[in-house]
Design a protein around this motif. Structure first.
Motif, PDB file in Angstrom:
ATOM      1  N   VAL A 170      67.747 110.541  56.595  1.00 41.41           N
ATOM      2  CA  VAL A 170      68.157 111.787  57.241  1.00 41.41           C
ATOM      3  C   VAL A 170      67.114 112.084  58.316  1.00 41.41           C
ATOM      4  O   VAL A 170      65.912 112.123  58.035  1.00 41.41           O
ATOM      5  N   ILE A 171      67.572 112.260  59.546  1.00 38.19           N
ATOM      6  CA  ILE A 171      66.666 112.555  60.648  1.00 38.19           C
ATOM      7  C   ILE A 171      66.391 114.064  60.650  1.00 38.19           C
ATOM      8  O   ILE A 171      67.329 114.868  60.544  1.00 38.19           O
ATOM      9  N   VAL A 172      65.132 114.428  60.783  1.00 32.69           N
ATOM     10  CA  VAL A 172      64.755 115.844  60.787  1.00 32.69           C
ATOM     11  C   VAL A 172      64.218 116.206  62.174  1.00 32.69           C
ATOM     12  O   VAL A 172      63.216 115.647  62.622  1.00 32.69           O
ATOM     13  N   PHE A 173      64.931 117.114  62.838  1.00 32.59           N
ATOM     14  CA  PHE A 173      64.495 117.617  64.142  1.00 32.59           C
ATOM     15  C   PHE A 173      63.858 118.991  63.934  1.00 32.59           C
ATOM     16  O   PHE A 173      64.154 119.675  62.947  1.00 32.59           O
ATOM     17  N   PRO A 174      63.020 119.440  64.870  1.00 29.90           N
ATOM     18  CA  PRO A 174      62.530 120.814  64.748  1.00 29.90           C
ATOM     19  C   PRO A 174      63.699 121.783  64.934  1.00 29.90           C
ATOM     20  O   PRO A 174      64.348 121.764  65.976  1.00 29.90           O
ATOM     21  N   GLY A 175      63.998 122.546  63.895  1.00 37.80           N
ATOM     22  CA  GLY A 175      65.146 123.448  63.954  1.00 37.80           C
ATOM     23  C   GLY A 175      66.341 122.956  63.158  1.00 37.80           C
ATOM     24  O   GLY A 175      67.336 123.660  63.053  1.00 37.80           O
ATOM     25  N   ASP A 233      71.297 101.485  55.592  1.00 37.87           N
ATOM     26  CA  ASP A 233      72.749 101.354  55.637  1.00 37.87           C
ATOM     27  C   ASP A 233      73.382 102.548  56.338  1.00 37.87           C
ATOM     28  O   ASP A 233      74.434 102.426  56.960  1.00 37.87           O
ATOM     29  N   LEU A 234      72.748 103.716  56.200  1.00 35.64           N
ATOM     30  CA  LEU A 234      73.313 104.960  56.748  1.00 35.64           C
ATOM     31  C   LEU A 234      72.197 105.792  57.369  1.00 35.64           C
ATOM     32  O   LEU A 234      71.133 105.971  56.763  1.00 35.64           O
ATOM     33  N   ILE A 235      72.469 106.297  58.567  1.00 35.58           N
ATOM     34  CA  ILE A 235      71.571 107.244  59.226  1.00 35.58           C
ATOM     35  C   ILE A 235      72.354 108.542  59.403  1.00 35.58           C
ATOM     36  O   ILE A 235      73.452 108.530  59.971  1.00 35.58           O
ATOM     37  N   ALA A 236      71.803 109.645  58.892  1.00 33.60           N
ATOM     38  CA  ALA A 236      72.528 110.916  58.935  1.00 33.60           C
ATOM     39  C   ALA A 236      71.753 111.932  59.778  1.00 33.60           C
ATOM     40  O   ALA A 236      70.539 112.104  59.607  1.00 33.60           O
ATOM     41  N   LEU A 237      72.472 112.577  60.694  1.00 32.02           N
ATOM     42  CA  LEU A 237      71.887 113.617  61.548  1.00 32.02           C
ATOM     43  C   LEU A 237      72.414 114.964  61.064  1.00 32.02           C
ATOM     44  O   LEU A 237      73.632 115.181  61.064  1.00 32.02           O
ATOM     45  N   LEU A 260      76.153 109.121  60.741  1.00 26.73           N
ATOM     46  CA  LEU A 260      76.944 110.327  60.482  1.00 26.73           C
ATOM     47  C   LEU A 260      76.240 111.522  61.122  1.00 26.73           C
ATOM     48  O   LEU A 260      75.057 111.745  60.874  1.00 26.73           O
ATOM     49  N   GLY A 261      76.955 112.272  61.923  1.00 31.88           N
ATOM     50  CA  GLY A 261      76.399 113.489  62.514  1.00 31.88           C
ATOM     51  C   GLY A 261      77.220 114.686  62.096  1.00 31.88           C
ATOM     52  O   GLY A 261      78.434 114.719  62.330  1.00 31.88           O
ATOM     53  N   VAL A 262      76.576 115.656  61.464  1.00 24.90           N
ATOM     54  CA  VAL A 262      77.263 116.861  60.991  1.00 24.90           C
ATOM     55  C   VAL A 262      76.826 118.040  61.856  1.00 24.90           C
ATOM     56  O   VAL A 262      75.622 118.297  61.987  1.00 24.90           O
ATOM     57  N   CYS A 263      77.792 118.738  62.450  1.00 22.07           N
ATOM     58  CA  CYS A 263      77.522 119.971  63.182  1.00 22.07           C
ATOM     59  C   CYS A 263      76.528 119.718  64.318  1.00 22.07           C
ATOM     60  O   CYS A 263      76.878 119.046  65.275  1.00 22.07           O
ATOM     61  N   ILE A 285      85.426 109.450  65.610  1.00 24.18           N
ATOM     62  CA  ILE A 285      84.649 108.246  65.299  1.00 24.18           C
ATOM     63  C   ILE A 285      84.604 107.388  66.562  1.00 24.18           C
ATOM     64  O   ILE A 285      85.480 107.496  67.425  1.00 24.18           O
ATOM     65  N   ASN A 286      83.570 106.550  66.676  1.00 28.04           N
ATOM     66  CA  ASN A 286      83.458 105.711  67.882  1.00 28.04           C
ATOM     67  C   ASN A 286      84.426 104.526  67.785  1.00 28.04           C
ATOM     68  O   ASN A 286      85.075 104.299  66.755  1.00 28.04           O
ATOM     69  N   ASP A 287      84.515 103.760  68.871  1.00 28.49           N
ATOM     70  CA  ASP A 287      85.549 102.712  68.900  1.00 28.49           C
ATOM     71  C   ASP A 287      85.222 101.533  67.998  1.00 28.49           C
ATOM     72  O   ASP A 287      86.103 100.713  67.720  1.00 28.49           O
ATOM     73  N   THR A 288      83.981 101.438  67.516  1.00 28.79           N
ATOM     74  CA  THR A 288      83.661 100.359  66.578  1.00 28.79           C
ATOM     75  C   THR A 288      83.658 100.847  65.126  1.00 28.79           C
ATOM     76  O   THR A 288      83.399 100.055  64.207  1.00 28.79           O
ATOM     77  N   GLY A 289      83.942 102.136  64.918  1.00 34.63           N
ATOM     78  CA  GLY A 289      84.171 102.626  63.560  1.00 34.63           C
ATOM     79  C   GLY A 289      82.928 102.840  62.713  1.00 34.63           C
ATOM     80  O   GLY A 289      83.043 102.982  61.490  1.00 34.63           O
ATOM     81  N   ASN A 290      81.755 102.910  63.345  1.00 36.30           N
ATOM     82  CA  ASN A 290      80.536 103.100  62.534  1.00 36.30           C
ATOM     83  C   ASN A 290      79.769 104.377  62.856  1.00 36.30           C
ATOM     84  O   ASN A 290      78.765 104.659  62.206  1.00 36.30           O
ATOM     85  N   VAL A 291      80.214 105.127  63.853  1.00 38.79           N
ATOM     86  CA  VAL A 291      79.542 106.389  64.195  1.00 38.79           C
ATOM     87  C   VAL A 291      80.564 107.515  64.112  1.00 38.79           C
ATOM     88  O   VAL A 291      81.567 107.505  64.838  1.00 38.79           O
ATOM     89  N   LEU A 292      80.325 108.475  63.213  1.00 39.69           N
ATOM     90  CA  LEU A 292      81.254 109.593  63.024  1.00 39.69           C
ATOM     91  C   LEU A 292      80.523 110.913  63.218  1.00 39.69           C
ATOM     92  O   LEU A 292      79.415 111.101  62.715  1.00 39.69           O
ATOM     93  N   GLY A 293      81.147 111.812  63.958  1.00 39.19           N
ATOM     94  CA  GLY A 293      80.618 113.161  64.102  1.00 39.19           C
ATOM     95  C   GLY A 293      81.680 114.176  63.759  1.00 39.19           C
ATOM     96  O   GLY A 293      82.857 113.975  64.084  1.00 39.19           O
ATOM     97  N   LEU A 294      81.273 115.247  63.067  1.00 38.90           N
ATOM     98  CA  LEU A 294      82.225 116.322  62.756  1.00 38.90           C
ATOM     99  C   LEU A 294      81.487 117.649  62.716  1.00 38.90           C
ATOM    100  O   LEU A 294      80.288 117.696  62.391  1.00 38.90           O
ATOM    101  N   MET A 295      82.199 118.714  63.087  1.00 38.74           N
ATOM    102  CA  MET A 295      81.593 120.042  63.046  1.00 38.74           C
ATOM    103  C   MET A 295      81.553 120.625  61.629  1.00 38.74           C
ATOM    104  O   MET A 295      80.565 121.281  61.279  1.00 38.74           O
ATOM    105  N   PRO A 296      82.575 120.469  60.783  1.00 37.26           N
ATOM    106  CA  PRO A 296      82.503 121.031  59.421  1.00 37.26           C
ATOM    107  C   PRO A 296      81.423 120.346  58.575  1.00 37.26           C
ATOM    108  O   PRO A 296      80.928 119.268  58.919  1.00 37.26           O
ATOM    109  N   HIS A 297      81.087 121.001  57.460  1.00 38.47           N
ATOM    110  CA  HIS A 297      79.930 120.593  56.656  1.00 38.47           C
ATOM    111  C   HIS A 297      80.341 120.006  55.305  1.00 38.47           C
ATOM    112  O   HIS A 297      80.423 120.734  54.315  1.00 38.47           O
ATOM    113  N   PRO A 298      80.566 118.704  55.193  1.00 36.86           N
ATOM    114  CA  PRO A 298      80.924 118.112  53.895  1.00 36.86           C
ATOM    115  C   PRO A 298      79.800 118.257  52.863  1.00 36.86           C
ATOM    116  O   PRO A 298      80.076 118.349  51.662  1.00 36.86           O
TER     117      PRO A 298
END
Lengths: 221, 76
Positions: free
Chosen positions: A5-10, A44-48, A84-87, A183-196
Motif C-alpha cells: 500500500v503506497i502512503v502519500f502525505p494526506g 503481486d498487488l500495488i494499492a493506492l 488498484l487505485g481507490v478514490c 480498467i486499463n487496456d491490459t487489464g491490470n490497472v483498475l481505478g474506482l471512486m467507491p471504497h470497497p
C-alpha cells in the motif's frame, strides 16, 4: 499474495486498505512511503489508497502522481503487476497516465459522502471475477472530485473494450456515462471512486467490498 | 525572469465551478452573463535564460493536465 500500500502525505484510507487486504488474504501488505523510489521485490498487488494527498493542491492526485514511488509503480504496471487505485488513488492513476481521462469537481460542487448503488459492468477482470456480471452492489463514496471526464472517442473505446468496470446505477457526481471505475487496456490497472475496503466486515454495514479482495487473492495467490 | 502560465479548461469540458459563478452573478442581478469559465494563473520566478521549451515541459509534465486543460505561456 505479496502486496504493498503506497502512503502519500494526506492519505487517510491507507490503513483501512491494509486491514482489508490482510483480512481477506491473510498477509499484511508492506506500507511504502511515497518518497521511496524502489518497491519491494516480487509484489503481486500495488494499492493506492484514498485520502487528500498533498491537500489536493494543483489538482487532486497531481502532486502524488509525480512522487518518486510513482515511477516504480508505472514500471511495475508496465510489467503486468496488478495496481488498484481507490478514490484519491484513482485520481493519482489518471494523473500518472496509467488510466485515461480525468476526475473533476463533482457536478453539484458538493462533497458526496454516502452509499451508492453500483452495477458490475465487467466481471471478467482479476478485480471483479467474484462479482456476478450485471449485478448491483452497494458501496460508499466520499469524494469532492469524482466527476469522470474523457473525450467521446475515449469513452466509446472504454465502453467497447469492456474497460468500464463499475457504473453508478444513478447519477451521483456528473461522471460521463455514470462511470465509477475503469480498467486499463491490459487489464491490470483498475481505478474506482467507491471504497470497497470500507465494506469488509458486517460491522461496517455490509460486505460488498470483500469480493474484490477475494478475486485478487484467487488470481494472484 | 518571470513567466505567467494561464491554465484554462478545454472547450467542451464542463466546468461546474464556472457554472456556479455564472449562476451567482445572475443571483446578484447581473443580467446577460452567458457563461463563466474558471482557470488558474501560475507565476514562475525562473533563472534568467530558462528556455521556453523548458517552461513548456513544466506545463505538460505538471502544471496543466492536458487531458482537460489548455495552457498559455507569457514571458514577463
Amino acid at each position: 499474495m505479496k502486496s504493498a500500500v503506497i502512503v502519500f502525505p494526506g492519505s487517510n484510507c491507507d490503513r483501512d486498505l491494509a486491514v482489508a487486504i490482510e483480512t481477506i488474504t491473510g498477509t499484511a501488505p508492506v506500507m511504502v512511503w511515497h518518497r521511496d523510489a524502489v518497491l519491494p521485490d516480487g509484489l503481486d498487488l500495488i494499492a493506492l489508497p484514498g485520502g487528500f494527498s498533498y491537500g489536493d493542491y494543483l489538482r487532486s492526485g497531481a502532486m502524488s502522481a509525480r512522487s518518486p514511488v510513482m515511477q516504480a509503480v508505472i514500471a511495475a504496471a508496465g510489467q503486468g503487476r496488478a495496481v488498484l487505485g481507490v478514490c484519491n488513488g484513482f485520481q493519482v492513476l489518471t494523473e500518472a497516465g496509467l488510466l485515461p481521462g480525468a476526475l473533476m469537481r463533482n457536478a453539484g460542487l458538493d462533497f458526496i459522502c454516502r452509499d451508492v448503488s453500483l452495477t458490475i459492468e465487467n466481471a471478467h477482470t482479476m478485480f471483479t471475477a467474484r462479482y456476478a456480471a450485471g449485478s448491483t452492489i452497494r458501496m460508499p463514496v466520499a469524494h469532492h472530485d469524482g466527476n469522470y471526464v474523457a473525450d467521446a472517442a475515449t469513452l466509446d473505446r472504454l465502453e467497447g473494450e469492456g474497460q468500464v468496470v463499475f457504473r453508478y446505477a444513478e447519477s451521483v457526481n456528473g461522471s460521463a456515462r455514470n462511470i465509477a471505475g475503469i480498467i486499463n487496456d491490459t487489464g491490470n490497472v483498475l481505478g474506482l471512486m467507491p471504497h470497497p475496503e470500507r465494506l469488509i466486515e458486517p460491522a461496517q454495514g455490509g460486505t460488498d467490498g470483500r469480493a474484490m479482495f477475494e478475486a485478487l487473492h484467487a488470481a494472484l495467490g | 525572469m518571470k513567466a505567467r502560465i494561464t491554465i484554462t479548461l478545454k472547450p467542451g469540458v464542463l466546468d461546474p465551478q464556472g457554472r456556479a459563478i455564472q449562476n451567482a452573478l445572475g443571483g446578484l442581478g447581473f443580467a446577460g452573463v452567458a457563461g463563466a469559465r474558471q482557470g488558474k494563473l501560475i507565476e514562475l520566478d525562473l533563472a534568467d535564460g530558462t528556455s521556453e521549451a523548458d517552461i513548456d515541459a513544466m506545463c505538460r509534465q505538471l502544471l496543466a493536465n492536458t487531458v482537460i486543460e489548455n495552457y498559455r505561456i507569457e514571458i514577463l
